[in-house]
Design an enzyme around this catalytic site. Structure first.
Site, short mmCIF file in Angstrom:
data_model
loop_
_atom_site.label_atom_id
_atom_site.label_comp_id
_atom_site.label_asym_id
_atom_site.label_seq_id
_atom_site.Cartn_x
_atom_site.Cartn_y
_atom_site.Cartn_z
N GLY A 190 29.39 32.27 51.49
CA GLY A 190 29.89 33.64 51.64
C GLY A 190 30.69 34.08 50.43
CG ASP A 191 32.74 31.05 48.20
OD1 ASP A 191 31.52 30.84 48.25
OD2 ASP A 191 33.59 30.14 48.09
#
Ligand code: UDP
Ligand code: MG
Length: 427
Positions: A190-191
């Site tokens: 997700g980052d």
């Protein structure tokens, strides 16, 4: 006075480390911050620890109250971060997870660099990663060094090692209508998905100092999630971070009582550890306890059964019993004698018959379920289809990659190919 730094801490069931994560914010040498503890409906133990810190007026606590069955639908930490970003008032934004600690000068050092260089909007620093065993004892550590100014930080920078301006977050919001992309395709990274949004506006500027420490235990999400296919094949034994073991049967998860686990001749080495959100994705099916020996239709599929008197051995699939035609068929598909479950003659007779399973040849028409085949690639049989399965996925699922059923390419053409079991990670 508005805070300078808004720190966003995402939390889920890490009672052993959440306290030290919070304390690492309290210990910052720069005191003008606010902390958002975004808890994803953790167990009581974890929430109990969080509550000890809520007297500090700089700390805000939110509980998502997410239902377990909903967890897999979003990249949860991204959803939680987005909730906090809507409320955060600081000039700078920074992130940590419940298994990470900030070093005490982190806010001051990062804020100084951002303040003194007006063109810099995102900074990142070095991170120490400590790998722990099941008892929390450190095995070894590595340092993730900074790698200069980055335009493609995906995979190189953890979100616990950055700070960015509020302004750049707002630019992202105006462009995308949101901050982090919480599509579940990004559970693993997700980052990185957010970095792709950030770097459209500015680069990541390095601060070559260690400013945070990440702890990775055997239950680390990254570890449990790696190489897990989107859907788990029927017949797989699975276990979340709690001790309960389930079998995926007809795409439901059926809890197995510990006594029955032994009686059904399952093997503990075959249990696959998976993260909670992906366990809870499966609807809970009928509990597997002693009742299954009173009513064999409750037996999970992919078991071998036989009566005490007769030599015939059956394999259960599609909730029917399939006679294994002869010893050769038994050996060809790598069935094990010590996995046969003895059931009464009477119950056996009540279970409907399916087509018999013949020895392996190009003439056969029915495949036993859950068998690993190999020619050039691996395949798993389900519902008379051969599903291609990536080797690393087969390894993750504890399938016998060193001892598969070897087949030739002409065999392959006899059966329809099913959906592949792949490990997908999207950047
Ligand atoms: N997380 C969450 N909801 C869940 C599972 C995980 O909010 O259902 C959060 C968790 O609190 C953590 C983040 O996702 O902040 C990343 O997970 P984790 O730290 O376990 O990954 P790891 O670093 O262990 O690989
Ligand atoms: Mg983590």
């Amino acid at each position: 006075m508005a805070p300078i730094v808004s720190a966003i801490l995402t939390s889920y069931n890490k009672s052993h480390t959440i306290g030290q994560a919070i304390e690492s914010v309290l210990a910052q040498t720069m005191g003008n911050w606010e902390l958002f503890i975004m808890d994803d409906n953790s167990n009581e133990e974890t929430v109990g620890i969080i509550k000890r810190y809520l007297n500090d007026p700089r700390i805000y606590y939110f509980n998502s109250n997410i239902q377990d069955s909903e967890r897999y639908k979003k990249t949860r930490y991204a959803t939680l971060i987005n909730g906090a970003l809507l409320k955060a008032k600081g000039k700078y934004i920074t992130y940590l997870t419940d298994d990470n600690i900030f070093l005490s000068e982190r806010f001051r050092v990062m804020v100084d660099v951002l303040k003194q260089n007006r063109q810099v909007e995102i900074v990142y620093s070095q991170q120490i990663v400590r790998f722990l065993d099941e008892n929390g004892k450190m095995q070894y550590e590595i340092t993730r060094n900074t790698k200069g100014i980055l335009n493609k930080p995906a995979g190189l920078v953890d979100h616990c090692s950055i700070m960015h301006t509020r302004e750049i977050a707002d630019k992202i919001f105006r462009k995308h209508g949101g901050y982090w992309d919480d599509d579940p395709a990004y559970w693993f990274n997700g980052d990185a998905a957010f970095w792709n949004r950030l770097t459209k506006f500015n680069s990541f500027y390095p601060i070559p100092k260690t400013l945070d420490i990440a702890f990775k235990g055997p239950e680390s999400f990254q570890k449990l999630y790696a190489h897990l296919p989107n859907s788990i094949p029927n017949g797989t034994l699975v276990k979340g971070p709690s001790s309960e073991i389930y079998i995926i049967d007809n795409q439901e998860r059926r809890k197995i009582s510990p006594e029955i686990f032994e009686k059904l001749k399952y093997d503990h080495n075959q249990v696959v550890k998976i993260p909670d959100p992906f366990l809870f994705k499966y609807k809970e099916g009928i509990f597997i306890d002693d009742q299954i020996f009173l009513n064999l239709t409750l037996l999970p599929n992919q078991r071998l059964i036989k009566s005490p008197e007769h030599p015939a051995v059956y394999y259960i699939q599609n909730n029917k019993k399939h006679l294994i035609k002869n010893e050769k068929a038994f050996r060809d598909f790598k069935f094990q004698w010590n996995q046969i479950v003895i059931v009464s003659d009477q119950l056996l007779a009540e279970l409907p018959d399916g087509l018999p399973i013949e020895a392996l040849s190009n003439e056969i028409t029915i495949l036993p379920d859950g068998v690993l085949f190999h020619d050039e690639f691996y395949y798993i049989s389900l519902n008379n289809h051969l599903h291609p399965i990536e080797e690393r996925v087969a390894v993750k699922l504890n399938l016998p990659v060193t001892n598969p059923v070897r087949i030739g390419s002409s065999f392959l053409t006899k059966f329809k190919q099913g959906e592949p079991f792949n490990w997908k990670i999207v950047f």
